[in-house]
Motif scaffolding. Structure first.
Motif, PDB file in Angstrom:
ATOM      1  N   LEU A  85       0.839  -1.201   0.000  1.00  0.00           N
ATOM      2  CA  LEU A  85       0.000   0.000   0.000  1.00  0.00           C
ATOM      3  C   LEU A  85       0.871   1.247   0.000  1.00  0.00           C
ATOM      4  CD1 LEU A  85      -2.868  -1.028   2.428  1.00  0.00           C
ATOM      5  CD2 LEU A  85      -3.140  -0.247   0.059  1.00  0.00           C
ATOM      6  N   THR A  86       0.736   2.039  -1.047  1.00  0.00           N
ATOM      7  CA  THR A  86       1.527   3.258  -1.190  1.00  0.00           C
ATOM      8  C   THR A  86       0.759   4.258  -2.039  1.00  0.00           C
ATOM      9  OG1 THR A  86       3.470   4.208  -2.282  1.00  0.00           O
ATOM     10  CG2 THR A  86       2.823   2.018  -3.022  1.00  0.00           C
ATOM     11  N   VAL A 107       1.218  -5.175   2.582  1.00  0.00           N
ATOM     12  CA  VAL A 107       2.335  -4.523   3.272  1.00  0.00           C
ATOM     13  C   VAL A 107       1.999  -3.057   3.518  1.00  0.00           C
ATOM     14  CG1 VAL A 107       4.810  -4.035   3.196  1.00  0.00           C
ATOM     15  CG2 VAL A 107       3.905  -6.054   2.006  1.00  0.00           C
ATOM     16  N   GLU A 111       7.407   4.771   8.372  1.00  0.00           N
ATOM     17  CA  GLU A 111       8.288   5.797   7.810  1.00  0.00           C
ATOM     18  C   GLU A 111       8.499   5.475   6.321  1.00  0.00           C
ATOM     19  OE1 GLU A 111      11.979   5.343   9.900  1.00  0.00           O
ATOM     20  OE2 GLU A 111      11.993   3.192   9.580  1.00  0.00           O
ATOM     21  N   MET A 113       9.538   3.870   3.006  1.00  0.00           N
ATOM     22  CA  MET A 113       9.750   2.446   2.712  1.00  0.00           C
ATOM     23  C   MET A 113      11.014   2.251   1.874  1.00  0.00           C
ATOM     24  SD  MET A 113       7.320   0.487   3.911  1.00  0.00           S
ATOM     25  CE  MET A 113       7.763   1.363   5.358  1.00  0.00           C
ATOM     26  N   ALA A 126      -2.571   2.220  -4.481  1.00  0.00           N
ATOM     27  CA  ALA A 126      -2.822   3.512  -3.823  1.00  0.00           C
ATOM     28  C   ALA A 126      -4.299   3.633  -3.478  1.00  0.00           C
ATOM     29  CB  ALA A 126      -2.428   4.649  -4.755  1.00  0.00           C
ATOM     30  N   GLN A 130      -3.080  10.772  -2.311  1.00  0.00           N
ATOM     31  CA  GLN A 130      -2.701  11.763  -1.306  1.00  0.00           C
ATOM     32  C   GLN A 130      -2.129  11.014  -0.107  1.00  0.00           C
ATOM     33  OE1 GLN A 130      -3.048  15.029  -1.967  1.00  0.00           O
ATOM     34  NE2 GLN A 130      -3.858  14.384  -3.960  1.00  0.00           N
ATOM     35  N   PRO A 131      -1.202  11.651   0.626  1.00  0.00           N
ATOM     36  CA  PRO A 131      -0.684  10.983   1.821  1.00  0.00           C
ATOM     37  C   PRO A 131      -1.743  10.953   2.907  1.00  0.00           C
ATOM     38  CG  PRO A 131       0.205  13.209   1.647  1.00  0.00           C
ATOM     39  CD  PRO A 131      -0.610  12.977   0.409  1.00  0.00           C
ATOM     40  N   SER A 133      -3.050   7.694   6.020  1.00  0.00           N
ATOM     41  CA  SER A 133      -2.649   6.822   7.123  1.00  0.00           C
ATOM     42  C   SER A 133      -2.679   5.361   6.692  1.00  0.00           C
ATOM     43  CB  SER A 133      -3.618   7.049   8.279  1.00  0.00           C
ATOM     44  OG  SER A 133      -3.805   5.874   9.015  1.00  0.00           O
ATOM     45  N   GLU A 134      -1.753   4.580   7.252  1.00  0.00           N
ATOM     46  CA  GLU A 134      -1.730   3.143   6.978  1.00  0.00           C
ATOM     47  C   GLU A 134      -2.999   2.454   7.504  1.00  0.00           C
ATOM     48  OE1 GLU A 134       0.330   5.085   8.658  1.00  0.00           O
ATOM     49  OE2 GLU A 134       1.721   3.962   9.912  1.00  0.00           O
ATOM     50  N   ALA A 137      -5.717   3.281   4.872  1.00  0.00           N
ATOM     51  CA  ALA A 137      -5.443   2.585   3.607  1.00  0.00           C
ATOM     52  C   ALA A 137      -5.754   1.091   3.751  1.00  0.00           C
ATOM     53  CB  ALA A 137      -3.977   2.799   3.209  1.00  0.00           C
TER      54      ALA A 137
HETATM   55  N1  SAM Z   1       6.255   9.262   4.225  1.00  0.00           N
HETATM   56  C1  SAM Z   1       6.095   7.884   3.860  1.00  0.00           C
HETATM   57  C2  SAM Z   1       6.557   7.613   2.457  1.00  0.00           C
HETATM   58  O1  SAM Z   1       7.056   8.529   1.815  1.00  0.00           O
HETATM   59  O2  SAM Z   1       6.452   6.453   2.019  1.00  0.00           O
HETATM   60  C3  SAM Z   1       4.623   7.468   4.026  1.00  0.00           C
HETATM   61  C4  SAM Z   1       4.211   7.431   5.454  1.00  0.00           C
HETATM   62  S1  SAM Z   1       2.527   7.011   5.662  1.00  0.00           S
HETATM   63  C5  SAM Z   1       2.123   7.838   7.122  1.00  0.00           C
HETATM   64  C6  SAM Z   1       2.595   5.362   6.253  1.00  0.00           C
HETATM   65  C7  SAM Z   1       2.010   4.340   5.363  1.00  0.00           C
HETATM   66  O3  SAM Z   1       0.645   4.636   5.094  1.00  0.00           O
HETATM   67  C8  SAM Z   1       2.629   4.150   4.010  1.00  0.00           C
HETATM   68  O4  SAM Z   1       3.816   3.400   4.072  1.00  0.00           O
HETATM   69  C9  SAM Z   1       1.521   3.429   3.264  1.00  0.00           C
HETATM   70  O5  SAM Z   1       1.558   2.028   3.514  1.00  0.00           O
HETATM   71  C10 SAM Z   1       0.258   4.023   3.880  1.00  0.00           C
HETATM   72  N2  SAM Z   1      -0.372   5.062   3.036  1.00  0.00           N
HETATM   73  C11 SAM Z   1      -0.413   6.377   3.285  1.00  0.00           C
HETATM   74  N3  SAM Z   1      -1.095   7.019   2.313  1.00  0.00           N
HETATM   75  C12 SAM Z   1      -1.501   6.071   1.427  1.00  0.00           C
HETATM   76  C13 SAM Z   1      -2.238   6.096   0.220  1.00  0.00           C
HETATM   77  N4  SAM Z   1      -2.719   7.221  -0.295  1.00  0.00           N
HETATM   78  N5  SAM Z   1      -2.469   4.916  -0.401  1.00  0.00           N
HETATM   79  C14 SAM Z   1      -1.998   3.749   0.104  1.00  0.00           C
HETATM   80  N6  SAM Z   1      -1.296   3.672   1.246  1.00  0.00           N
HETATM   81  C15 SAM Z   1      -1.043   4.812   1.895  1.00  0.00           C
END
Ligand code: SAM
Length: 179
Positions: A85-86, A107, A111, A113, A126, A130-131, A133-134, A137
């Motif tokens: 998940l990213t 996965v 922090e 990956m 995805a 957008q950023p 939370s795990e 997601a």
């Molecule tokens: N700053 C980190 C990076 O650049 O990879 C991401 C940190 S985020 C708080 C923690 C986790 O939330 C990520 O590793 C991912 O698994 C998940 N995540 C956050 N936003 C996501 C999105 N839009 N889609 C899927 N997973 C997401």
């Protein structure tokens, strides 16, 4: 029945304790079979999830302290698929048809990956680009994967069970021996 397991990576011992616990509780509540906490060395997170399993039922396993790369390699060599998940990945609707009927390792990170993970995964998914939370997601992916049926899952060997109510809190206490 295909297996769905969550791999939590990048846990930082003090900072991520609460979120890692929430990742595990979300995995359990929304239908996963278990969680591997790759970088967790202390027993606290593991124990608090085990306590929930004892009270609210299972089955749900927790394993901690295993190297993430080995977990992924073993999963793949047993024929399972790995979904990372990213926010940089593909939309779930493009990937989900490939996952039906397959064992899936999901996965999630904390922090940044390791870049190698993007290649090791069969699919980078995805939940919006957008950023966030795990926990969010993971919840959305599990709900899409199980098509909502996970919310009706019956947990076994529970000591407590909620009786759904319009108002107030009703809980049935089942103090039979936990097996
Ligand atoms: N700053 C980190 C990076 O650049 O990879 C991401 C940190 S985020 C708080 C923690 C986790 O939330 C990520 O590793 C991912 O698994 C998940 N995540 C956050 N936003 C996501 C999105 N839009 N889609 C899927 N997973 C997401």
């Amino acid at each position: 029945m295909p297996k769905v397991v969550v791999l939590r990576m990048g846990h930082r011992s003090q900072r991520d304790k609460r979120v890692t616990t929430h990742v595990a509780l979300t995995a359990r509540a929304l239908g996963a079979d278990g969680i591997v906490l790759a970088d967790v060395r202390d027993k606290q997170v593991e124990q608090s999830v085990q306590r929930v399993v004892e009270l609210w039922g299972g089955p749900f396993f927790v394993r901690a302290g295993e190297p993430w790369r080995r977990v992924i390699e073993e999963w793949r060599s047993a024929g399972g698929l790995v979904v990372h998940l990213t926010m940089y990945g593909l939309p779930p609707e493009e990937v989900l048809p490939n996952l039906q009927g397959k064992d899936v390792l999901i996965v999630v990170g904390a922090e940044k990956m390791p870049s190698g993970l993007f290649d090791l995964a069969d699919f980078n998914v995805a939940i919006g680009h957008q950023p966030h939370s795990e926990v969010a997601a993971l919840a959305i992916l599990l709900d899409r994967l199980f098509k909502g049926s996970e919310l009706k899952k019956e947990f076994k060997n529970s000591k407590l069970k909620v009786i759904p109510s319009k108002k107030g809190k009703k809980v049935e206490k089942r103090f039979k021996k936990f097996s």
